[in-house]
Design a protein around this motif. Structure first.
Motif, mmCIF file in Angstrom:
data_model
loop_
_atom_site.group_PDB
_atom_site.id
_atom_site.type_symbol
_atom_site.label_atom_id
_atom_site.label_comp_id
_atom_site.label_asym_id
_atom_site.label_seq_id
_atom_site.Cartn_x
_atom_site.Cartn_y
_atom_site.Cartn_z
ATOM 1 N N LEU A 1 0.909 -1.165 0.050
ATOM 2 C CA LEU A 1 0.121 -0.119 -0.067
ATOM 3 C C LEU A 1 1.049 1.425 0.042
ATOM 4 N N GLY A 2 2.252 1.107 -0.046
ATOM 5 C CA GLY A 2 3.144 2.288 -0.040
ATOM 6 C C GLY A 2 3.726 2.431 1.381
ATOM 7 N N PHE A 3 3.136 1.931 2.303
ATOM 8 C CA PHE A 3 3.719 2.452 3.768
ATOM 9 C C PHE A 3 5.292 2.141 3.594
ATOM 10 N N ASP A 4 6.201 3.067 4.042
ATOM 11 C CA ASP A 4 7.667 2.782 4.058
ATOM 12 C C ASP A 4 8.131 2.430 5.701
ATOM 13 N N PHE A 5 8.379 1.025 5.842
ATOM 14 C CA PHE A 5 8.606 0.701 7.371
ATOM 15 C C PHE A 5 10.178 1.294 7.439
ATOM 16 N N ARG A 6 10.934 1.734 6.533
ATOM 17 C CA ARG A 6 12.080 2.325 6.920
ATOM 18 C C ARG A 6 12.019 3.537 7.789
ATOM 19 N N LYS A 7 11.008 4.274 7.669
ATOM 20 C CA LYS A 7 10.782 5.424 8.240
ATOM 21 C C LYS A 7 10.613 5.288 9.737
ATOM 22 N N THR A 8 10.253 4.073 10.166
ATOM 23 C CA THR A 8 9.669 3.588 11.600
ATOM 24 C C THR A 8 10.857 2.712 12.221
ATOM 25 N N ALA A 9 12.053 2.905 11.495
ATOM 26 C CA ALA A 9 13.137 1.944 12.079
ATOM 27 C C ALA A 9 13.667 2.754 13.395
ATOM 28 N N GLU A 10 13.749 4.067 13.300
ATOM 29 C CA GLU A 10 14.093 4.699 14.260
ATOM 30 C C GLU A 10 13.488 4.634 15.906
ATOM 31 N N HIS A 11 12.125 4.069 15.635
ATOM 32 C CA HIS A 11 11.434 3.779 16.841
ATOM 33 C C HIS A 11 11.751 2.169 17.487
ATOM 34 N N ARG A 12 12.459 1.528 16.496
ATOM 35 C CA ARG A 12 12.712 0.221 17.143
ATOM 36 C C ARG A 12 13.563 0.358 18.282
ATOM 37 N N ASN A 13 13.304 -0.889 19.166
ATOM 38 C CA ASN A 13 14.079 -1.024 20.432
ATOM 39 C C ASN A 13 15.072 -1.975 20.211
ATOM 40 N N TYR A 14 16.401 -1.678 20.302
ATOM 41 C CA TYR A 14 17.350 -2.729 20.008
ATOM 42 C C TYR A 14 18.057 -3.334 21.359
ATOM 43 N N TYR A 15 17.667 -2.390 22.407
ATOM 44 C CA TYR A 15 18.025 -2.782 23.830
ATOM 45 C C TYR A 15 16.975 -3.220 24.779
ATOM 46 N N SER A 16 17.297 -3.865 25.886
ATOM 47 C CA SER A 16 16.217 -4.268 26.675
ATOM 48 C C SER A 16 15.380 -3.378 27.323
ATOM 49 N N LEU A 17 14.256 -3.759 27.503
ATOM 50 C CA LEU A 17 13.206 -2.885 28.035
ATOM 51 C C LEU A 17 13.426 -2.855 29.617
ATOM 52 N N TYR A 18 13.963 -1.732 30.336
ATOM 53 C CA TYR A 18 13.955 -1.855 31.566
ATOM 54 C C TYR A 18 12.933 -0.791 32.188
ATOM 55 N N SER A 19 12.012 -0.918 32.989
ATOM 56 C CA SER A 19 11.004 0.297 33.117
ATOM 57 C C SER A 19 11.565 1.204 34.180
ATOM 58 N N PHE A 20 12.890 1.000 34.656
ATOM 59 C CA PHE A 20 13.428 1.670 35.661
ATOM 60 C C PHE A 20 14.820 1.718 35.838
ATOM 61 N N PRO A 21 15.592 2.506 35.637
ATOM 62 C CA PRO A 21 15.238 4.086 35.387
ATOM 63 C C PRO A 21 15.026 4.546 33.843
ATOM 64 N N PRO A 22 14.075 5.694 33.746
ATOM 65 C CA PRO A 22 13.853 6.120 32.507
ATOM 66 C C PRO A 22 15.173 6.131 31.665
ATOM 67 N N ALA A 23 15.397 6.011 30.576
ATOM 68 C CA ALA A 23 16.621 6.002 29.710
ATOM 69 C C ALA A 23 16.537 6.412 28.155
ATOM 70 N N ASN A 24 17.301 7.306 27.629
ATOM 71 C CA ASN A 24 17.659 7.233 26.157
ATOM 72 C C ASN A 24 18.836 6.727 25.901
ATOM 73 N N ILE A 25 18.807 5.873 24.535
ATOM 74 C CA ILE A 25 19.918 5.304 24.078
ATOM 75 C C ILE A 25 19.875 5.803 22.684
ATOM 76 N N TYR A 26 20.859 6.272 22.326
ATOM 77 C CA TYR A 26 21.161 6.723 20.789
ATOM 78 C C TYR A 26 22.695 6.753 20.436
ATOM 79 N N MET A 27 22.774 6.657 19.020
ATOM 80 C CA MET A 27 24.032 6.775 18.230
ATOM 81 C C MET A 27 24.308 8.174 17.834
ATOM 82 N N LEU A 28 25.407 8.891 17.975
ATOM 83 C CA LEU A 28 25.821 10.182 17.151
ATOM 84 C C LEU A 28 26.209 9.856 15.718
ATOM 85 N N PRO A 29 26.050 10.843 14.899
ATOM 86 C CA PRO A 29 26.723 10.612 13.736
ATOM 87 C C PRO A 29 28.004 9.885 13.607
#
Length: 164
Positions: free
Chosen positions: A30-58
């Motif tokens: 239908l034309g939906f591009d799943f690559r645009k949602t790749a940034e929302h995938r979680n590649y790390y374990s889900l821990y409810s506490f403490p809140p965390a941001n995990i990201y990679m710089l250029p």
């Protein structure tokens, strides 16, 4: 023994993965591009506490930010073990609790943090250059990438001829 039907989890997951593939294919058609949602995938374990941001710089530096309001840097433990960075913390001393305390509203939970593992492969990241800064209740850990990946293809095994 009771006669009960037990759920076959392997079969259930097969159905789930099959349905996911069909859904992905349908939306892709239908034309939906799943690559645009790749940034929302979680590649790390889900821990409810403490809140965390995990990201990679250029420059491929990994950054971990943990919200640790109420903790002191001396209560937090951070170390590398195997291919993981392990975070844990002792319970803050000012943590109210017990049966005598009645909370009317509780969103801030101060508790001990059991060891949590975050994937930081040693062959791709320079752990010796890792830096952790604790400021205003935020623990920010930066782990730069290696200039040269160690053993990118594994280890070559030499084959010796056994001809007489």
């Amino acid at each position: 023994m009771h006669n009960k039907d037990y759920l076959d989890l392997g079969q259930l997951f097969d159905y789930i993965f099959e349905a996911t593939e069909e859904l992905t294919s349908t939306f892709g058609d239908l034309g939906f591009d799943f690559r645009k949602t790749a940034e929302h995938r979680n590649y790390y374990s889900l821990y409810s506490f403490p809140p965390a941001n995990i990201y990679m710089l250029p420059d491929k530096t990994m950054v971990f930010e943990f919200a640790l309001a109420g903790y002191r840097d001396s209560q937090v433990s951070l170390e590398f073990s195997g291919d993981y960075m392990v975070l844990s913390a002792a319970e803050p001393e000012t943590c109210p609790g017990g049966e005598e305390v009645i909370f009317f509203h509780r969103r801030l939970k101060l508790k001990a943090i059991p060891p949590q593992k975050y994937y930081v492969p040693e062959d791709k990241f320079d752990r010796e250059q890792a830096r952790a800064v604790f400021r205003n209740g935020i623990l920010k850990v930066t782990v730069p990438s290696r200039e040269e990946v160690r053993n990118p293809g594994g280890m070559k095994i030499e084959i010796v001829s056994d001809d007489d």
